[in-house]
Motif scaffolding. Structure first.
Motif, PDB file in Angstrom:
ATOM      1  N   ALA A  26       0.815  -1.058   0.191  1.00  0.00           N
ATOM      2  CA  ALA A  26       0.307   0.178  -0.094  1.00  0.00           C
ATOM      3  C   ALA A  26       0.457   1.013  -0.490  1.00  0.00           C
ATOM      4  N   TRP A  27       2.489   1.188   1.020  1.00  0.00           N
ATOM      5  CA  TRP A  27       3.200   1.948   0.974  1.00  0.00           C
ATOM      6  C   TRP A  27       3.226   2.333  -0.348  1.00  0.00           C
ATOM      7  N   MET A  46      -5.920   1.035   3.176  1.00  0.00           N
ATOM      8  CA  MET A  46      -6.127   1.340   1.914  1.00  0.00           C
ATOM      9  C   MET A  46      -5.030  -0.456   1.547  1.00  0.00           C
ATOM     10  N   VAL A  47      -4.875  -1.421   2.673  1.00  0.00           N
ATOM     11  CA  VAL A  47      -4.235  -2.695   3.225  1.00  0.00           C
ATOM     12  C   VAL A  47      -5.587  -3.479   2.219  1.00  0.00           C
ATOM     13  N   VAL A  48      -6.763  -3.788   3.500  1.00  0.00           N
ATOM     14  CA  VAL A  48      -7.359  -4.519   3.758  1.00  0.00           C
ATOM     15  C   VAL A  48      -8.833  -4.178   4.215  1.00  0.00           C
ATOM     16  N   GLY A  49      -9.360  -5.058   3.822  1.00  0.00           N
ATOM     17  CA  GLY A  49     -11.476  -4.521   4.052  1.00  0.00           C
ATOM     18  C   GLY A  49     -12.000  -3.499   4.080  1.00  0.00           C
ATOM     19  N   GLU A  53     -15.312   4.404  -0.575  1.00  0.00           N
ATOM     20  CA  GLU A  53     -15.867   5.009  -0.126  1.00  0.00           C
ATOM     21  C   GLU A  53     -14.169   5.474   0.696  1.00  0.00           C
ATOM     22  N   GLN A  54     -14.113   4.426   1.453  1.00  0.00           N
ATOM     23  CA  GLN A  54     -12.858   5.197   1.626  1.00  0.00           C
ATOM     24  C   GLN A  54     -11.685   5.304   0.781  1.00  0.00           C
ATOM     25  N   VAL A  55     -10.964   5.171  -0.753  1.00  0.00           N
ATOM     26  CA  VAL A  55     -10.715   4.662  -1.378  1.00  0.00           C
ATOM     27  C   VAL A  55     -11.035   6.542  -2.082  1.00  0.00           C
ATOM     28  N   GLU A  56     -12.118   6.814  -2.497  1.00  0.00           N
ATOM     29  CA  GLU A  56     -12.406   8.178  -2.001  1.00  0.00           C
ATOM     30  C   GLU A  56     -11.887   8.902  -1.413  1.00  0.00           C
ATOM     31  N   GLU A  57     -12.230   8.523  -0.769  1.00  0.00           N
ATOM     32  CA  GLU A  57     -11.578   9.995   0.784  1.00  0.00           C
ATOM     33  C   GLU A  57     -10.305  10.348   0.759  1.00  0.00           C
ATOM     34  N   VAL A  58      -9.901   8.875   0.994  1.00  0.00           N
ATOM     35  CA  VAL A  58      -8.146   9.361   0.286  1.00  0.00           C
ATOM     36  C   VAL A  58      -7.330   9.547  -0.964  1.00  0.00           C
ATOM     37  N   CYS A  59      -8.367   9.450  -1.455  1.00  0.00           N
ATOM     38  CA  CYS A  59      -7.851  10.615  -2.965  1.00  0.00           C
ATOM     39  C   CYS A  59      -8.208  11.938  -3.042  1.00  0.00           C
ATOM     40  N   ASP A  60      -9.034  11.783  -2.615  1.00  0.00           N
ATOM     41  CA  ASP A  60      -9.282  13.391  -2.378  1.00  0.00           C
ATOM     42  C   ASP A  60      -8.558  14.548  -1.250  1.00  0.00           C
TER      43      ASP A  60
END
Length: 217
Positions: A26-27, A46-49, A53-60
């Motif tokens: 992930a790093w 971003m590792v497991v599970g 929505e998490q992807v979108e939040e981190v990418c923002d």
């Protein structure tokens, strides 16, 4: 008894990948997209599970495109697992050979990358055992389709033309996915699950793949 038997992959047919390996992958995804110092909590998420929505939040947060980031995240995870396999750190379980004695057609449904599933089958020389195999596509949308969603199980059952089937897994999400697909389930007690207390009820609770001979033949 069953028209088909379908298996989860990691923790059922092959050993699981160590969490630290996936964390490092992930790093690597952040670094590959020029994010040199991401928040450790964002990397952890971003590792497991992972959810869309998490992807979108981190990418923002880092002004990244979810589609591009997740494709890279799946790529680095695949490459990390491939290295682990070639180094001998991720192996096929010893009892996989007993599947050759089962009379029903076999399939695989994994929440891992499809590319990883294909590599593992080819590397260990067991692709001939399975009539169909599904892993996730490298897309954000695939995260909505992973278990306990029955999407990939449904596709496998259609390929196998199966009306009755057994799904074998090592996670509660596997049992839930089987329930959602309307099929029976078997929870396998690999070493990492020997003392695991389930909050769901599988059709069968087995110690190893050899137990399937009595259930399915």
């Amino acid at each position: 008894m069953y028209d088909a038997i379908v298996f989860d992959n990691d923790g059922v047919l092959v050993g699981r990948t160590h969490y630290d390996v996936l964390h490092e992958a992930a790093w690597d995804a952040f670094e590959a997209l020029s994010v040199a110092d991401p928040d450790p909590e964002h990397v952890e998420s971003m590792v497991v599970g992972v959810s869309p929505e998490q992807v979108e939040e981190v990418c923002d947060t880092y002004d990244l495109t979810p589609r591009e980031f997740w494709a890279m995240r799946d790529r680095t995870a695949f490459e990390a697992q491939r290295r682990e396999v070639r180094a001998g750190n991720k192996r096929l379980y010893d009892d996989v050979d007993v599947l050759r004695d089962l009379s029903a057609p076999l399939g695989i449904v994994s929440s891992n990358q499809h590319e990883t599933v294909e590599f593992l089958l080819d590397h260990f020389g067991v692709a001939d055992l399975f009539d169909t195999a599904y892993g996730r596509e490298p897309t954000v949308e695939s995260l909505r389709r992973k278990k306990p969603n029955s999407h990939y199980i449904d596709r496998a059952l259609a390929d196998l033309e199966a009306e009755t089937a057994l799904f074998v897994g090592d996670n509660e999400s596997d049992i839930e996915a089987a329930d959602n697909a309307g099929i029976d389930s078997a929870f396998i007690r690999r070493p990492h699950r020997e003392d695991w207390t389930l909050s769901v009820t599988p059709t069968y609770d087995i110690d190893g793949l050899a137990d399937l001979q009595a259930i399915c033949n």
